[in-house]
Design a protein around this motif. Sequence first.
Motif, mmCIF file in Angstrom:
data_model
loop_
_atom_site.group_PDB
_atom_site.id
_atom_site.type_symbol
_atom_site.label_atom_id
_atom_site.label_comp_id
_atom_site.label_asym_id
_atom_site.label_seq_id
_atom_site.Cartn_x
_atom_site.Cartn_y
_atom_site.Cartn_z
ATOM 1 N N ARG A 43 -3.572 5.768 -6.477
ATOM 2 C CA ARG A 43 -4.005 6.480 -5.255
ATOM 3 C C ARG A 43 -3.740 7.975 -5.434
ATOM 4 O O ARG A 43 -2.631 8.442 -5.180
ATOM 5 N N ARG A 45 0.779 -1.242 0.000
ATOM 6 C CA ARG A 45 0.000 0.000 0.000
ATOM 7 C C ARG A 45 0.812 1.294 0.000
ATOM 8 O O ARG A 45 0.273 2.355 -0.304
ATOM 9 N N ASP A 64 -0.058 4.035 7.127
ATOM 10 C CA ASP A 64 -0.155 2.901 6.209
ATOM 11 C C ASP A 64 0.756 1.758 6.647
ATOM 12 O O ASP A 64 0.408 0.583 6.493
#
Length: 281
Positions: free
Chosen positions: A32, A26, A50
């Motif tokens: 994103r 991630r 994260d």
Amino acid sequence: MQTVLRGPSSEIIISPDTPIVMIGERINPTGRKAFSAELQAGDLSRIPRDAQAQADAGATVLDVNVGAASVDEVALLPQAVRLVQDTVDLPVCIDSANPAALEAGLKAVRGRALVNSVNGETAKLKAVLPIVAEYGAAVIALCMDDNGIPATPEARLAVAEAILEQAHALGIPPEDIVFDPLVMAVGADHTAGATTLATARLIRSTLGSNMTAGASNASHGMPDREVLNTVFLALLAQAGVNAPICNPLKNGLAIRAIDLMMGHDEWGMGYIQAYRALPKE
Ligand code: THG
């Protein structure tokens, strides 16, 4: 074959008879928008959150990629690596197409990192393998070369063998190379998944190497990507991929289910723990 990675004071082993090592994907601006914009503004505040969330969900290696458009990766990647390792005691997987950024990242690493990645291209081998050797890291090797991504499992294996040879010449042993059999979208070619799986089986049976794969690449453009990703992770594991790059927040429980069903989770404790750690409704 054991690939040993280290965090500031932790050790993670990738091997065929131990539980799957989840590499959390991630910390990567791909797809994103908010994270990309933050990186472009030099704002790294999302990274500790994260990192912690992925560790809580069972990731034991964290991929770190700050490659958004117009970002200075050489400056930002080491900062991101430090932030991750200040937050969680885990090894990092330094993900960049830029060899100078990989080296800058390695300078900031505590422990023993996985470099993501080298491939069989002459220029890549020349730029990346000496850095891997100098910093004593392990490296992901993609099964592609100057001619692109080979269509057949046999041709991908040949690339893997060529990379092993180049690495050997620099004193990098086979256990420090984690192969990526390459996952392409099944939406573009319905045989792509089968080719990846056949490549993984061939690499495991011929070379005995540990392997990673970006499982979610397969589902691009398809509906209900989560079903495809989960099923593919199980098939990849069966084919020998024991350190997939995936989203632990989505795949964490499935990965522990795979371990249990493959006989790598005594009394199902890993699965039960992962179940208990799920955020409650
Ligand atoms: N092999 C190796 N390294 C890799 C890949 C691989 N690194 C990058 C990539 N593939 C694996 N990492 C990601 C990161 C994000 C996504 C997929 C793979 C992704 N992101 C969402 C999207 O695009 O829709 C956004 C998700 C979100 O908001 O959380 O899918 O194959 N060696």
